[in-house]
Each structure stands twice: as C-alpha cells, then as structure tokens.
Motif scaffolding. Structure first.
Motif, mmCIF file in Angstrom:
data_model
loop_
_atom_site.group_PDB
_atom_site.id
_atom_site.type_symbol
_atom_site.label_atom_id
_atom_site.label_comp_id
_atom_site.label_asym_id
_atom_site.label_seq_id
_atom_site.Cartn_x
_atom_site.Cartn_y
_atom_site.Cartn_z
ATOM 1 N N HIS A 73 0.830 -1.208 0.000
ATOM 2 C CA HIS A 73 0.000 0.000 0.000
ATOM 3 C C HIS A 73 0.868 1.264 0.000
ATOM 4 O O HIS A 73 1.841 1.345 0.761
ATOM 5 C CB HIS A 73 -0.906 -0.014 1.235
ATOM 6 C CG HIS A 73 -2.054 0.938 1.118
ATOM 7 N ND1 HIS A 73 -1.906 2.287 1.334
ATOM 8 C CD2 HIS A 73 -3.350 0.746 0.780
ATOM 9 C CE1 HIS A 73 -3.084 2.884 1.139
ATOM 10 N NE2 HIS A 73 -3.970 1.963 0.801
ATOM 11 N N PRO A 74 0.514 2.244 -0.823
ATOM 12 C CA PRO A 74 1.323 3.470 -0.895
ATOM 13 C C PRO A 74 1.466 4.197 0.444
ATOM 14 O O PRO A 74 2.502 4.816 0.682
ATOM 15 C CB PRO A 74 0.539 4.346 -1.889
ATOM 16 C CG PRO A 74 -0.213 3.388 -2.731
ATOM 17 C CD PRO A 74 -0.548 2.226 -1.849
ATOM 18 N N CYS A 102 -11.092 5.719 -1.983
ATOM 19 C CA CYS A 102 -9.907 5.506 -1.160
ATOM 20 C C CYS A 102 -9.563 6.794 -0.424
ATOM 21 O O CYS A 102 -9.404 7.847 -1.026
ATOM 22 C CB CYS A 102 -8.729 5.078 -2.025
ATOM 23 S SG CYS A 102 -7.217 4.906 -1.061
ATOM 24 N N LEU A 111 -6.926 7.723 0.929
ATOM 25 C CA LEU A 111 -5.589 8.278 0.669
ATOM 26 C C LEU A 111 -5.572 9.052 -0.645
ATOM 27 O O LEU A 111 -4.665 9.839 -0.911
ATOM 28 C CB LEU A 111 -4.531 7.158 0.632
ATOM 29 C CG LEU A 111 -3.074 7.622 0.569
ATOM 30 C CD1 LEU A 111 -2.677 8.356 1.842
ATOM 31 C CD2 LEU A 111 -2.119 6.462 0.309
ATOM 32 N N GLY A 112 -6.596 8.843 -1.454
ATOM 33 C CA GLY A 112 -6.663 9.379 -2.813
ATOM 34 C C GLY A 112 -6.004 10.730 -3.039
ATOM 35 O O GLY A 112 -5.060 10.837 -3.839
ATOM 36 N N CYS A 152 -2.265 10.487 -2.702
ATOM 37 C CA CYS A 152 -1.564 9.298 -3.191
ATOM 38 C C CYS A 152 -0.871 9.565 -4.518
ATOM 39 O O CYS A 152 -1.473 10.076 -5.452
ATOM 40 C CB CYS A 152 -2.544 8.149 -3.357
ATOM 41 S SG CYS A 152 -1.757 6.648 -3.944
ATOM 42 N N ASN A 171 0.002 7.426 -6.661
ATOM 43 C CA ASN A 171 -0.414 6.482 -7.700
ATOM 44 C C ASN A 171 -1.898 6.569 -8.028
ATOM 45 O O ASN A 171 -2.416 5.718 -8.744
ATOM 46 C CB ASN A 171 -0.131 5.038 -7.265
ATOM 47 C CG ASN A 171 1.312 4.848 -6.885
ATOM 48 O OD1 ASN A 171 2.155 5.680 -7.210
ATOM 49 N ND2 ASN A 171 1.606 3.766 -6.181
ATOM 50 N N ALA A 172 -2.590 7.563 -7.450
ATOM 51 C CA ALA A 172 -4.044 7.593 -7.603
ATOM 52 C C ALA A 172 -4.442 7.699 -9.072
ATOM 53 O O ALA A 172 -3.817 8.403 -9.858
ATOM 54 C CB ALA A 172 -4.618 8.765 -6.819
ATOM 55 N N CYS A 191 -9.758 5.014 -8.235
ATOM 56 C CA CYS A 191 -9.612 5.186 -6.796
ATOM 57 C C CYS A 191 -10.786 5.922 -6.143
ATOM 58 O O CYS A 191 -10.845 6.026 -4.928
ATOM 59 C CB CYS A 191 -8.295 5.886 -6.483
ATOM 60 S SG CYS A 191 -6.883 4.982 -7.134
ATOM 61 N N PRO A 251 -11.359 0.743 -2.322
ATOM 62 C CA PRO A 251 -10.777 -0.568 -2.636
ATOM 63 C C PRO A 251 -11.147 -1.588 -1.567
ATOM 64 O O PRO A 251 -11.283 -1.240 -0.393
ATOM 65 C CB PRO A 251 -9.267 -0.287 -2.630
ATOM 66 C CG PRO A 251 -9.091 0.946 -1.821
ATOM 67 C CD PRO A 251 -10.358 1.732 -1.921
ATOM 68 N N CYS A 308 -5.899 -1.665 -1.860
ATOM 69 C CA CYS A 308 -5.443 -0.684 -2.835
ATOM 70 C C CYS A 308 -5.713 -1.248 -4.225
ATOM 71 O O CYS A 308 -5.508 -2.437 -4.466
ATOM 72 C CB CYS A 308 -3.946 -0.431 -2.653
ATOM 73 S SG CYS A 308 -3.238 0.608 -3.930
ATOM 74 N N HIS A 309 -6.212 -0.386 -5.109
ATOM 75 C CA HIS A 309 -6.465 -0.841 -6.477
ATOM 76 C C HIS A 309 -5.174 -1.121 -7.235
ATOM 77 O O HIS A 309 -5.143 -1.906 -8.172
ATOM 78 C CB HIS A 309 -7.269 0.219 -7.242
ATOM 79 C CG HIS A 309 -8.658 0.388 -6.732
ATOM 80 N ND1 HIS A 309 -9.565 -0.640 -6.690
ATOM 81 C CD2 HIS A 309 -9.294 1.473 -6.213
ATOM 82 C CE1 HIS A 309 -10.710 -0.205 -6.191
ATOM 83 N NE2 HIS A 309 -10.567 1.082 -5.882
ATOM 84 N N PHE A 310 -4.113 -0.427 -6.840
ATOM 85 C CA PHE A 310 -2.847 -0.561 -7.577
ATOM 86 C C PHE A 310 -1.704 -0.857 -6.620
ATOM 87 O O PHE A 310 -0.868 0.007 -6.349
ATOM 88 C CB PHE A 310 -2.563 0.712 -8.375
ATOM 89 C CG PHE A 310 -3.705 1.097 -9.271
ATOM 90 C CD1 PHE A 310 -3.949 0.379 -10.433
ATOM 91 C CD2 PHE A 310 -4.550 2.144 -8.931
ATOM 92 C CE1 PHE A 310 -5.019 0.710 -11.253
ATOM 93 C CE2 PHE A 310 -5.619 2.476 -9.752
ATOM 94 C CZ PHE A 310 -5.855 1.770 -10.914
HETATM 95 S S1 SF4 Z 1 -6.466 2.769 -4.078
HETATM 96 FE FE1 SF4 Z 1 -5.622 4.342 -5.401
HETATM 97 S S2 SF4 Z 1 -5.548 6.184 -4.151
HETATM 98 FE FE2 SF4 Z 1 -5.822 4.447 -2.785
HETATM 99 S S3 SF4 Z 1 -3.783 3.910 -2.175
HETATM 100 FE FE3 SF4 Z 1 -4.263 2.621 -3.914
HETATM 101 S S4 SF4 Z 1 -3.496 3.762 -5.674
HETATM 102 FE FE4 SF4 Z 1 -3.568 5.207 -3.981
#
Ligand code: SF4
Ligand SMILES: Nc1ncnc2c1ncn2[C@@H]1O[C@H](COP(=O)(O)OP(=O)(O)O)[C@@H](O)[C@H]1O
Ligand SMILES: Nc1ncnc2c1ncn2[C@@H]1O[C@H](COP(=O)(O)OP(=O)(O)O)[C@@H](O)[C@H]1O
Ligand SMILES: [Mg+2]
Ligand SMILES: [Mg+2]
Lengths: 253, 330
Positions: free
Chosen positions: B252-253, B292, B294-295, B298, B300-301, B305, B309, B321-323
C-alpha cells in the motif's frame, strides 16, 4: 565560515524553596561552552532534567544566566540589549497548541509579532504575513482561522511561521519535532532542510529521537546533570560513543 | 487459537451533521501469545479501536461489527455487564500519559494494591491485605523497579514519567491479563527508558504468553518487537500481515510512505538529504474524500480510486489498494 553563536562557560542555578528553611539549589547548567556556525545544525541530547530546555531559555532570554558569555555574530549579548536580538534567535516549543493564543486569529497573531519587532508599515506587514504562511505550506485564507481550527501538525506549522517571520538566523527546536506523525515530520524536516540550504539558517535541535538527530545535525552535544559529557561531529559521536552516558542514551547498555 | 477476532469493526460518532464514520470496517485478529503492532497517523482511529475493545467509549459512539469474538465467544451476544466482566478480567490497557491516568492524590501503594483483584490473592480473606502488599512489591520488581519502598510511598508527581509508566504496567499486569493493549506507551519517554519498557513487555509476552496490541508510531520498535502489523489510514485498514513482510515489501502506498519517511529505515540515505513525504495532511472526519481515503495524497491515484478498494490478500498479507506496489526487482 562565520561563527553565529558562541557560548562560553554558561552557568545557571535554580533555587527551590522547601518549607521555610530548606533551600535546594539545582545546577541546571554548569560551564557550558560551544559554537554554532551559520547554516549548521547543533543537536543537544540528554535525559529529562539534564538542562536542555534551560539552555534554550537562556539563549532566547527567557531565563537569565548566572555566569558566562553569549556572543551572537561576534557581539556580546547582555540582558539590557536583548530586545535587539530577539528576532535573531527564535524558539519553537514541543507543544505548539499551548504556545498559540486560542482567541487570536492567525493573521493577527503574525501581524502582532511584526508590529512589536519591526518597523514595517501596514502593507509590508500584510505581505510578510502571507509570505511566511506560504513558506510553511499554509494558504492565504488561513489568516482568518483560529488555532483550534487546525490539526496538530498545522499548528506546528503556524508556530514555525511565527518563528520564521522575523527572518531569524537561528531557530531553537525544543522537542518540536518529536510528537509529530512520521509523514508530517518528514514534511517539516524537509522544510527545515530547505530553509537551511537557501537561507543559511542555523538550528539548535533538542530531541530525544537519535535517528532524527543523526539525519539533521552536524554536531552533537550530550548533556547530563547540566554538564556536557561528550561532544563532536554527530556521525562520529553516534557511531563511536565514548562516554558511558552517551551509550546509555543510545540504549546500548 | 484466536484470542480476538474482529470483523468489520465500524465506529461512528453522532454529531450535529449526522453520523461520521471514524473507523470503517476494520478487521483485527490476535492469536494467543502474539504481539501485534498497530500504526497510523494520529487521528487514524488507533485509540478508538483500543477503546472499543475494552468497551470504554461513551454513548455518543456507535460501535458495530460483523463479528467480535473473544476466545471463540461472541461478545456481541452478551449483555453489557457480561461483556464488562470478561473484558475487565482478561484485558488490560496502558495509556500514553501515565501521569494523567494515575490518581494524583493517592499514594502509589494504594493505587497498586487496589488494582490487584481478590481472586489473584490466594487463601482466605484473613491476612489478605498483607499478601496484597507483598504482591504489590513483587509486581514492582517484575517491572524493573528495585527501590519499591520509595516508590510505594510516593505520589505520582514525585516520580519520573518513566517510573510512572512502569507503575502503570505493574497495575495493568496485576490481574494477569491475557491481552495487554499499550496505546503509545513510550511516546513521552526518552529512548533508553523506551527500550527498557519494550524489553519488559516482550519478556511478559515470552514468560507469560500474554498477547500484546502495541499501538505506536515508532517503526523501529514495531519492527523489533512485533510479530504482525496492522496499518491504518484515516479509519481504514490499509495493510496487515507479518511485520517483517509488510516492512520489507509494502503493497500500500501509505505504508510505503510511512516506511520511507523514517530515516532509520533508509540506511543509504545521506544525512541532511530530503525525506520522502506525502503531500498534504490527513483529512478531518468532516471532509473525508470519497473512495480511497488516501486518494488526494496518493502518488499512484487514478480514476478507479474514487471507489473504495476492498481488502485483498496474497499469502496472508492483506492490503486495500487498487494498484498495489510491485515487488522489488520484478
Ligand atoms: S487505491 Fe488508489 S488512491 Fe488508494 S492507495 Fe491505492 S493507488 Fe492510492
Ligand atoms: N523554573 C525552574 N525552577 C526550578 N527548577 C527548574 C526550573 N526549570 C527547570 N528546573 C530544573 O532544572 C533542571 C534542568 O531542567 P530542564 O532544563 O528543563 O531539563 P531538560 O529540558 O533537559 O529536561 C531540572 O532538574 C529541572 O527540575
Ligand atoms: N471524543 C471525541 N470527539 C470527537 N471526535 C473524536 C473524539 N475522539 C476521537 N475523535 C476523532 O476520531 C478520530 C480517531 O481518533 P483516535 O482514535 O484518537 O486516533 P489515533 O489514536 O489514531 O490518533 C480522529 O479524527 C479524532 O478527531
Ligand atoms: Mg526540556
Ligand atoms: Mg491515539
């Protein structure tokens, strides 16, 4: 490089009255000497009660030393001319929330600092206030906010803005970073490092977080019972601690 | 055996603007003898979760969960009084500021003896007081206080924070709890005292099999003393798993940012260089982002997002986290 702050044989004793007849004297500072250059960071570590905050308070003029000399940029600082220097050294406490007046808007608080200590006119003051908010990553509209409307981290930024608004040469951070969250602390540390690079700001960092001390400081002083027990370049001091007390602080014994 | 098994714990606060969700569907497991770390920015709900477990949140809070098992027993099915009884017997908690939790007007001796339940003291009621006194002394020795005479006859303000914190632990372990919840127990202490306290907690864990939920933001202590780790951001569980795994390979980021922001986890980082820092700050409960949480911060958003997630897992390593971040070197 120019020597910004030179402290020689500083002593400070507190007297505590116990009942009518018994008086306890606490030697909070005994013969403290050190130098700090512009653009550098000096860390002070030591257990609670070793005199770190007393040293900070003496340097900013909150407490008066019994003996010793403080030189700022070569000139001796005395109590009578202290006002002249109070914008050169600024002090940041651990507890930003308690240091901010809850009934004063942020903008007014910052303006007051300028009114007391500078000759700027109204317009210049306004400009300076916005500048200093920007510097710490806050926005223009925050001038109308009261302290309680900010998170702890933002309050620490406000305290930082207030400390920086007079363009000090030296900033004393008394456990000011210790209580911050890791990611927020990283932001503030970066801000401090940037300011140091750009403006040659010097820091006196009081912190029990030795990793942070290691990352930010150039030199380090270890205090115990009001005395310096060890000092030297931070990297060397923390990799090869000589004094038993330093090793104890590092959790090595 | 699972000591504590919580599924989808949600904690909401009634405010003038409706319900705000401070803790959002968090899962938490603890095995017998396990030390689990709980980390996250302040305001992320760590203390709320701890307080929900020991049932000390007041009426303004609404606590729900799909499962709340203690030793296989569903606590949600029990009456409030029964819950209280079980929790009071089995779970102890220590707080960040001992000086605020100890009674400033009472001697340590009184407070410590009061915390010893009668059923821990064997034998008849006759002579119970003197046996309690002995037990109090033994407890102080156990937490590393040698000078019990001086400490017992002191008021809290006469003692250092470190000693007060040890007294708190002595009081907490007086009832031989199965679970100790330590809510940022060392934040106010200096590093040498911190180390002592962590060693004490670990030894209680090893000798008595006491489980520990350790709430702390000191990642190096977390790395050293915990078996498993849960990471919270803004009331949501973002990652959990074996501590060593999570710290070595976060998915997770937020966890990644947390690790990178602490200099001790970046041995190759030159002194005085910039630390990795997420922009912005944790949102308030009144202004939570959709999807999310953290969007907005983040790196990587992406579009996806805006949808929250769900919790996923790879070999007992959970993340939402989606990514998820990729494995190093792959
Ligand atoms: S779901 Fe998206 S916004 Fe949330 S932590 Fe993962 S990449 Fe970042
Ligand atoms: N205003 C004061 N009056 C009396 N004693 C004080 C005062 N301030 C500090 N002291 C004492 O001086 C010593 C050094 O305190 P301090 O400078 O606060 O240490 P540190 O910041 O390293 O914890 C301590 O023994 C403390 O109790
Ligand atoms: N008594 C309270 N009233 C209103 N909000 C609260 C109260 N206690 C906690 N909160 C809010 O709940 C969230 C989680 O708080 P907390 O569990 O204390 O966080 P942590 O322990 O992780 O720092 C925070 O946003 C906090 O502002
Ligand atoms: Mg201090
Ligand atoms: Mg908390």
């Amino acid at each position: 490089m120019s020597c910004l702050l030179e402290v020689t044989a500083l002593c400070k004793t507190y007297r505590k009255q116990h009942g009518l007849f018994r008086q306890e004297t606490i030697k909070a500072l005994e013969n403290i000497s050190f130098q700090l250059h512009a653009g550098k960071t000096l860390a002070i570590v030591g257990e609670t009660g070793s005199g770190k905050s007393t040293l900070a308070k003496v340097l900013v003029g909150i407490e008066q030393p019994d003996q010793g000399e403080i030189r700022l940029a070569g000139k001796v600082v005395t109590m009578t001319n202290y006002r002249k220097y109070n914008h050169v050294i600024r002090y940041l406490f651990q507890d930003a929330e308690r240091a901010l007046n809850p009934s004063q808007k942020i903008g007014d608080m910052l303006t007051d600092v300028l009114r007391f200590s500078t000759v700027l006119d109204n317009l210049q003051r306004q400009q300076k206030v916005l500048e200093s908010l920007q510097q710490v990553g806050l926005m223009d509209e925050h001038i109308d906010f009261y302290p309680h409307m900010f998170s702890a981290g933002q309050q620490q930024r406000i305290a930082l803005a207030r400390a920086l608004i007079l363009d000090p040469k030296l900033l004393i951070l008394d456990e000011a970073l210790t209580v911050l969250d890791p990611t927020l602390r990283a932001q503030i540390v970066n801000l401090l490092l940037e300011l140091q690079q750009q403006k040659g700001l010097a820091y006196l960092l009081i912190s029990k977080n030795l990793r942070l001390v290691r990352h930010i400081s150039d030199h380090c002083i270890v205090m115990q019972h009001g005395q310096v027990v060890e000092s030297g370049p931070t990297e060397q001091l923390l990799t090869q601690p000589q004094h038993a007390h330093t090793r104890k602080l590092m959790g090595m014994s | 055996m699972l000591l504590l098994d919580i599924r989808n714990l949600t904690i909401e606060l009634e405010t003038n603007h409706g319900l705000v969700r401070a803790v959002d569907r968090v899962n938490l497991n603890l095995r017998e003898g396990e030390i689990r770390g709980l980390v996250g920015e302040s305001g992320s709900g760590k203390s709320l979760i701890a307080k929900a477990i020991v049932n000390v949140l007041n009426q303004r809070w609404r606590i729900t969960a799909d499962r709340f098992h203690w030793f296989g027993q569903d606590l949600l099915q029990l009456s409030f009084d029964q819950q209280r009884k079980i929790i009071g017997r089995d779970i102890a908690m220590i707080y960040q500021e001992p000086s605020k939790c100890l009674d400033p007007t009472a001697l340590i001796a009184e407070q410590l003896q009061e915390s010893i339940p009668n059923d821990v003291i064997k034998g008849s009621w006759w002579g119970r007081e003197s046996r309690k006194k002995k037990k109090a002394i033994a407890l102080l020795h156990k937490v590393g206080i040698k000078d019990h005479v001086a400490v017992l006859s002191s008021y809290p303000y006469q003692l250092s924070e470190g000693v007060c914190q040890k007294v708190m632990i002595a009081m907490a372990i007086a009832k031989n709890p199965k679970l100790l919840i330590a809510d940022e127990p060392t934040t106010a202490l200096e590093s040498s005292t911190q180390a002592q306290l962590f060693r004490l907690i670990t030894s209680l864990n090893q000798l008595k099999g006491m489980s520990v939920l350790l709430i702390s933001n000191e990642l190096d202590s977390i790395a050293r003393y915990t078996h498993n780790l849960s990471v919270l951001y803004c009331g949501q569980l973002v990652e959990s798993g074996k501590t060593s795994q999570v710290l070595a390979q976060p998915y997770h980021p937020y966890t990644d940012a947390l690790i990178k922001s602490v200099p001790e986890f970046q041995p190759d980082l030159p002194a005085k260089s910039m630390l990795y820092a997420l922009p912005g700050s944790i949102p308030t409960l009144q202004h939570l982002p959709v999807g999310c949480r953290l969007g907005p911060r983040c790196p990587n958003a992406r579009k996806e997002c805006v949808h929250t997630p769900s919790l996923q897992s790879k070999q007992q390593h959970f993340y939402s986290c989606h990514f998820p971040l990729q494995r190093k070197g792959s």
